[in-house]
Design a protein around this motif. Structure first.
Motif, PDB file in Angstrom:
ATOM      1  N   LEU A   5     -44.708  53.468  39.749  1.00  0.00           N
ATOM      2  CA  LEU A   5     -45.169  54.629  38.987  1.00  0.00           C
ATOM      3  C   LEU A   5     -46.027  54.140  37.826  1.00  0.00           C
ATOM      4  O   LEU A   5     -45.609  53.295  37.044  1.00  0.00           O
ATOM      5  N   GLY A   6     -47.206  54.683  37.720  1.00  0.00           N
ATOM      6  CA  GLY A   6     -48.086  54.339  36.625  1.00  0.00           C
ATOM      7  C   GLY A   6     -47.979  55.346  35.504  1.00  0.00           C
ATOM      8  O   GLY A   6     -47.173  56.291  35.545  1.00  0.00           O
ATOM      9  N   ALA A   7     -48.782  55.172  34.473  1.00  0.00           N
ATOM     10  CA  ALA A   7     -48.760  56.061  33.316  1.00  0.00           C
ATOM     11  C   ALA A   7     -49.103  57.508  33.681  1.00  0.00           C
ATOM     12  O   ALA A   7     -48.435  58.431  33.217  1.00  0.00           O
ATOM     13  N   PRO A   8     -50.126  57.759  34.520  1.00  0.00           N
ATOM     14  CA  PRO A   8     -50.438  59.162  34.851  1.00  0.00           C
ATOM     15  C   PRO A   8     -49.294  59.876  35.577  1.00  0.00           C
ATOM     16  O   PRO A   8     -49.026  61.052  35.309  1.00  0.00           O
ATOM     17  N   GLU A   9     -48.601  59.155  36.444  1.00  0.00           N
ATOM     18  CA  GLU A   9     -47.486  59.770  37.176  1.00  0.00           C
ATOM     19  C   GLU A   9     -46.331  60.091  36.244  1.00  0.00           C
ATOM     20  O   GLU A   9     -45.699  61.148  36.343  1.00  0.00           O
ATOM     21  N   ILE A  10     -46.031  59.183  35.317  1.00  0.00           N
ATOM     22  CA  ILE A  10     -44.934  59.409  34.377  1.00  0.00           C
ATOM     23  C   ILE A  10     -45.253  60.582  33.464  1.00  0.00           C
ATOM     24  O   ILE A  10     -44.392  61.434  33.192  1.00  0.00           O
ATOM     25  N   ILE A  11     -46.492  60.664  32.994  1.00  0.00           N
ATOM     26  CA  ILE A  11     -46.900  61.789  32.147  1.00  0.00           C
ATOM     27  C   ILE A  11     -46.789  63.101  32.909  1.00  0.00           C
ATOM     28  O   ILE A  11     -46.309  64.103  32.374  1.00  0.00           O
ATOM     29  N   LEU A  12     -47.193  63.111  34.151  1.00  0.00           N
ATOM     30  CA  LEU A  12     -47.094  64.310  34.974  1.00  0.00           C
ATOM     31  C   LEU A  12     -45.639  64.726  35.158  1.00  0.00           C
ATOM     32  O   LEU A  12     -45.295  65.916  35.055  1.00  0.00           O
ATOM     33  N   ILE A  13     -44.760  63.773  35.384  1.00  0.00           N
ATOM     34  CA  ILE A  13     -43.339  64.073  35.548  1.00  0.00           C
ATOM     35  C   ILE A  13     -42.767  64.662  34.258  1.00  0.00           C
ATOM     36  O   ILE A  13     -42.018  65.641  34.286  1.00  0.00           O
ATOM     37  N   LEU A  14     -43.124  64.079  33.103  1.00  0.00           N
ATOM     38  CA  LEU A  14     -42.640  64.600  31.823  1.00  0.00           C
ATOM     39  C   LEU A  14     -43.140  66.016  31.560  1.00  0.00           C
ATOM     40  O   LEU A  14     -42.394  66.860  31.057  1.00  0.00           O
ATOM     41  N   VAL A  15     -44.397  66.294  31.914  1.00  0.00           N
ATOM     42  CA  VAL A  15     -44.942  67.643  31.736  1.00  0.00           C
ATOM     43  C   VAL A  15     -44.191  68.642  32.606  1.00  0.00           C
ATOM     44  O   VAL A  15     -43.852  69.748  32.170  1.00  0.00           O
TER      45      VAL A  15
END
Length: 92
Positions: A5-15
């Protein structure tokens, strides 16, 4: 299967989590998660200490375990409850 998981995926999950649960309930959820983690840690420590003391103590001089109180946080008396230690009926 999923890869890293990269940064964009983690940010999407948090959103998505914020949208699902709402910003008002997240602090309460984090607080209860922290309490659960503290309880789990204290119970694991107590079990480890109990295992060490039972190995060193002679078996013929057994006393019933004392009742102890589990506390979620210091000063939090609303979640304190007395606990009876389970007895091991398999040993004779």
């Amino acid at each position: 299967m999923f890869g890293r998981l990269g940064a964009p995926e983690i940010i999407l999950i948090l959103v998505v989590i914020i949208l699902l649960f709402g910003a008002k309930k997240l602090p309460d959820m984090a607080r209860s998660l922290g309490k659960s983690a503290r309880i789990l840690k204290s119970e694991a420590k107590a079990m480890k200490e109990e295992g060490n003391s039972s190995q060193q103590a002679p078996a013929s001089n057994e006393q019933p375990p004392a009742q102890r109180t589990i506390k979620a946080a210091p000063g939090d008396v609303t979640s304190s409850r007395p606990v009876n230690e389970p007895t091991d009926s398999t040993q004779r």
